[in-house]
Design an enzyme around this catalytic site. Structure first.
Site, PDB file in Angstrom:
ATOM      1  N   GLU A 105      24.448  25.676  -6.426  1.00  0.00           N
ATOM      2  CA  GLU A 105      23.874  26.280  -5.262  1.00  0.00           C
ATOM      3  C   GLU A 105      24.623  27.323  -4.786  1.00  0.00           C
ATOM      4  OE1 GLU A 105      22.118  23.802  -2.189  1.00  0.00           O
ATOM      5  OE2 GLU A 105      21.626  22.249  -3.803  1.00  0.00           O
TER       6      GLU A 105
ATOM      7  N   MET B 215      16.454  21.514   8.316  1.00  0.00           N
ATOM      8  CA  MET B 215      15.523  20.610   7.972  1.00  0.00           C
ATOM      9  C   MET B 215      14.213  20.741   8.954  1.00  0.00           C
ATOM     10  SD  MET B 215      17.070  18.644   5.690  1.00  0.00           S
ATOM     11  CE  MET B 215      16.293  17.444   5.606  1.00  0.00           C
TER      12      MET B 215
ATOM     13  N   GLY C 145      26.520  22.231   5.837  1.00  0.00           N
ATOM     14  CA  GLY C 145      26.793  23.528   5.771  1.00  0.00           C
ATOM     15  C   GLY C 145      27.532  23.902   4.782  1.00  0.00           C
ATOM     16  N   SER C 146      27.638  23.215   3.854  1.00  0.00           N
ATOM     17  CA  SER C 146      28.415  23.763   2.340  1.00  0.00           C
ATOM     18  C   SER C 146      28.038  25.107   1.723  1.00  0.00           C
ATOM     19  CB  SER C 146      28.661  22.644   1.288  1.00  0.00           C
ATOM     20  OG  SER C 146      27.251  22.601   0.682  1.00  0.00           O
ATOM     21  N   ASN C 147      26.548  25.348   2.062  1.00  0.00           N
ATOM     22  CA  ASN C 147      26.072  26.458   1.440  1.00  0.00           C
ATOM     23  C   ASN C 147      26.702  27.633   2.285  1.00  0.00           C
ATOM     24  OD1 ASN C 147      24.431  26.774  -1.112  1.00  0.00           O
ATOM     25  ND2 ASN C 147      23.574  24.721   0.134  1.00  0.00           N
TER      26      ASN C 147
ATOM     27  N   ILE D 170      10.614  22.529   9.432  1.00  0.00           N
ATOM     28  CA  ILE D 170       9.771  23.529   8.705  1.00  0.00           C
ATOM     29  C   ILE D 170       9.315  24.618   9.678  1.00  0.00           C
ATOM     30  CG2 ILE D 170       7.601  23.602   7.530  1.00  0.00           C
ATOM     31  CD1 ILE D 170       7.865  20.663   6.720  1.00  0.00           C
ATOM     32  N   LEU D 171       9.605  25.898   9.142  1.00  0.00           N
ATOM     33  CA  LEU D 171       9.168  26.997   9.915  1.00  0.00           C
ATOM     34  C   LEU D 171       7.572  26.835   9.951  1.00  0.00           C
ATOM     35  CD1 LEU D 171      11.471  29.555   8.662  1.00  0.00           C
ATOM     36  CD2 LEU D 171      11.720  28.269  10.882  1.00  0.00           C
TER      37      LEU D 171
ATOM     38  N   HIS E 113      16.530  25.270  -2.712  1.00  0.00           N
ATOM     39  CA  HIS E 113      16.120  23.968  -2.719  1.00  0.00           C
ATOM     40  C   HIS E 113      16.703  23.282  -3.895  1.00  0.00           C
ATOM     41  CE1 HIS E 113      13.098  20.776  -2.446  1.00  0.00           C
ATOM     42  NE2 HIS E 113      13.117  20.864  -3.679  1.00  0.00           N
TER      43      HIS E 113
ATOM     44  N   ASP F  17       8.143  24.765   0.262  1.00  0.00           N
ATOM     45  CA  ASP F  17       8.780  25.074  -1.251  1.00  0.00           C
ATOM     46  C   ASP F  17       8.014  25.543  -2.269  1.00  0.00           C
ATOM     47  OD1 ASP F  17      11.161  23.670  -0.122  1.00  0.00           O
ATOM     48  OD2 ASP F  17      10.396  21.706  -0.692  1.00  0.00           O
TER      49      ASP F  17
HETATM   50  C1  GRF Z   1      21.306  21.646  -0.348  1.00  0.00           C
HETATM   51  O1  GRF Z   1      21.122  20.596  -1.222  1.00  0.00           O
HETATM   52  C2  GRF Z   1      20.075  22.385  -0.232  1.00  0.00           C
HETATM   53  O2  GRF Z   1      19.614  22.798  -1.429  1.00  0.00           O
HETATM   54  C3  GRF Z   1      19.155  21.683   0.676  1.00  0.00           C
HETATM   55  O3  GRF Z   1      19.948  21.118   1.637  1.00  0.00           O
HETATM   56  C4  GRF Z   1      21.251  20.838   1.168  1.00  0.00           C
HETATM   57  C5  GRF Z   1      22.095  21.585   2.166  1.00  0.00           C
HETATM   58  O4  GRF Z   1      23.532  21.434   1.777  1.00  0.00           O
HETATM   59  N1  GRF Z   1      18.086  22.460   1.211  1.00  0.00           N
HETATM   60  P1  GRF Z   1      24.586  21.955   2.808  1.00  0.00           P
HETATM   61  O5  GRF Z   1      24.108  21.757   4.161  1.00  0.00           O
HETATM   62  O6  GRF Z   1      24.666  23.259   2.425  1.00  0.00           O
HETATM   63  O7  GRF Z   1      26.011  21.211   2.302  1.00  0.00           O
END
Ligand code: GRF
Length: 193
Positions: free
Chosen positions: A178, A94, A20-22, A96-97, A113, A149
């Protein structure tokens, strides 16, 4: 597609499965945005570290049991409707919808991605990029379609591969990018809806 012009607040849902860093970065960046609000975080994994950020920031969050995919997707569709979600953002989700889900939701779904799409779709992008001795890699924000993708590209950032790069070093550098492009891409995307 539903037209959003004239609406005051656009509610986003973020789907995660792991770190969940994003999500963490998006929460921080959208915190002071009066037009776009992250109002729901969903995970298929109860142990996803990202759920902690939702909790910490008092954002409504839920774990969805994915043993039965159709059932899980119907629960998610109900939650999205109930929470008036206009845009879904996948961030390390993780699962796929399905075509059914995408059609039924009928609103934009974005994904980030870690490669320069259309190259390196799917998993383990960094190791494949390194094994193929690519000169560049990066990350892509794209619209989600039933084909993995493959939807329309919204934003992309290219970075140079260094001689001593390994999967860890490369993934860290790309993840940093990202966090920058996902926020910018969502803001830009929502503004033209
Ligand atoms: C990221 O590299 C994103 O591009 C991919 O999964 C990773 C998720 O990272 N789809 P985080 O959980 O947001 O740290």
């Amino acid at each position: 597609m539903v037209k959003l012009i004239g609406k005051k607040i656009i509610y986003l849902a973020i789907f995660i499965s792991g770190n969940g860093s994003n999500l963490k970065s998006l929460i921080k960046k959208f915190k002071n945005n009066s037009k776009i609000k992250i109002s729901l975080v969903l995970s298929n994994n109860p142990k996803a570290k990202g759920l902690f950020y939702a909790k910490k920031n008092k954002i409504n969050y839920k774990t969805i049991n994915y043993v039965n995919k159709k059932k899980a997707e119907n629960i998610i569709l109900n939650l999205l409707e109930k929470n008036k979600i206009e845009v879904v953002c996948l961030a390390g989700f993780m699962k796929i919808l399905s075509k059914y889900f995408i059609k039924k939701f009928n609103k934009p779904i974005l994904n980030i991605h870690p490669s320069l799409l259309p190259k390196y779709k799917g998993l383990n992008t960094h190791s494949r990029v390194i094994a193929n001795k690519e000169k560049f890699s990066g990350c892509t924000v794209h619209l989600v379609t039933p084909v993995l993708d493959s939807g329309k590209i919204i934003a992309q950032k290219r970075i140079k591969i260094r001689k001593n790069d390994n999967v860890l070093k490369l993934s860290k550098r790309i993840l940093k990018q990202e966090h920058i492009i996902y926020y910018k891409a969502i803001r830009k995307f929502v503004s033209i809806l």
